[in-house]
Scaffold this active site. Sequence first.
Site, PDB file in Angstrom:
ATOM      1  N   HIS A 250       0.896  -1.149   0.000  1.00 25.47           N
ATOM      2  CA  HIS A 250       0.000   0.000   0.000  1.00 25.47           C
ATOM      3  C   HIS A 250       0.935   1.199   0.000  1.00 25.47           C
ATOM      4  CE1 HIS A 250      -3.543   2.303   1.965  1.00 25.47           C
ATOM      5  NE2 HIS A 250      -2.550   3.164   1.813  1.00 25.47           N
ATOM      6  N   HIS A 324      -7.689   5.577   8.938  1.00 27.64           N
ATOM      7  CA  HIS A 324      -6.269   5.892   9.043  1.00 27.64           C
ATOM      8  C   HIS A 324      -5.956   6.835  10.197  1.00 27.64           C
ATOM      9  CE1 HIS A 324      -5.302   3.564   5.529  1.00 27.64           C
ATOM     10  NE2 HIS A 324      -6.424   4.023   5.012  1.00 27.64           N
TER      11      HIS A 324
END
EC number: 3.5.1.5
Length: 572
Positions: A250, A324
């Site tokens: 990622h 996040h």
Amino acid sequence: MSFKMDREEYAQHYGPTVGDSVRLGDTNLFATIEKDFTVYGQESKFGGGKVLRDGMGVSATETRDNPSVVDTIITGATIIDYTGIIKADIGIRDGKIVAIGRGGNPDTMDNVDFVVGASTEAIAAEGLIVTAGGIDLHVHYISADLPEFGMDNGITTLFGGGTGPADGSNATTCTPGKFHITRMLQAVDDMPANFGFLAKGVGSETEVVEEQIKAGAAGIKTHEDWGATYAGIDNSLKVADKYDVSFAVHTDSLNEGGFMENTLESFQGRTVHTFHTEGSGGGHAPDIMVFAGKENILPSSTNPTNPYTTNAIGELLDMVMVCHHLDPKIPEDVSFAESRVRKQTVAAEDVLHDMGALSIMTSDAMAMGRVGEVVMRCWQLADKMKAQRGPLEGDSEFNDNNRIKRYVAKYTINPAITNGIADYIGSVEVGKFADLVIWEPAQFGAKPKLVLKGGMLTYGVMGDAGSSLPTPQPRIMRKLYGAYGQAVHKTNITFVSQYAYDHGIKEEIGLNKIVLPVKNTRNLTKRDMKLNDYAPKTIRIDPQTFDVFIDDELVTCEPIHTTSLSQRYFLF
């Protein structure tokens, strides 16, 4: 003297045959039978007054000592697989598919491929569809309920990372270190699904990753929230090459440690599985989609942006903030989230999937995606693309086989190849574990009828257990006997590295499930992605408008207001 039936009557009794088309759910996709392995007039059909009776379709003499005698026959199934769309009986023995063809009694029937005996159970699949169990390669192990929700949509294998609702796991698919890897391997040992765990791929020394592979991780994941640096990627790939495990990344949305070109350089031509190749879930802003054109990169995307709808963009910003660990009071955090939400690349994502440039569909479960929607959204996307782009080359009216095979490969064989488990699962082929999903055509893609794990019924639509029949309401997906007791250990797989397998990880930490090593992950290229191997020569994203160009042609599509497989099937 032969007996003649018209095609409609035949299909009602025995299921469709060559040339017949089956509509998939309420989509406008039609699967056409390419080959029928059954024999007209000698079909193995179960029931009162039917063929599968003692001395007729069932052998009166053969015991299970004969390896041709199967434990289960699935009769008259319409198989949808990347290998083809066919009609056949499926024979299962010792939890594996041992035959696809014609089952019955060789004493009374010609050209039988496998034997139905006193030891054989029957699942009648005339008029039903059978697919391989789905594989989700992008799962945040946050909730212990994930396997059950995945099964509700036909997902039988989970790959990812996490330790529960820790903030590190909420954000990244990594299970860090020997302690957590060991405890998570033990935690899923009684769960009725296949599992694999991804190590945390960080550090400037290979040893910090290597010890996690030795502890039983089946792959490595580098994630920007832990730092997707050049050194971390390079060292993780060195370990992946040494131990033959997959490497997923990622990439760096903020472009702090480098830009897309720098990350590409860090790969050095080595095989990489890129998560979020579209970008809304994370990765180099705005040009991560360039990776879909590289031969050494196996690109996947996640289901919150598939298909592109009028509501897709609206939910993404909040999801990014929560997943996040961002603070809406900090302008830089908000800007970080906004940089990832680009409608132009979301629109192009649909088209790249349809072209076969994006090879794998995943969920990003509980961290911007939904584990129970991988299969459904894949078919919603295929339906949308047919409506907007027309038939694929070779398809025709009532025959969407090329598109159907392309899309089923995205959540079955291609994820299996990518993570080194294709020798065991990922398709309806002889020799593989009988992880199978049975669908009624009207419910295809939305709600399975039955799910088999290792040849045993594990989940399925079941009525009230207090009633006189299995059919009274409420008929909902429930756990079946394969989801309980020691049966779980005999029908489900935990995947580990070859090193951990060879050094006795199963015995060392007391696992009861089948433990198998991943393999053949390091020499893969885009060409190994079945029916999804298109690598455009150039993919360019305009840094100002975010428009996507393939070979200098704009790639986009319109959002849709409603999808198939939605409110006809679900209240909410």
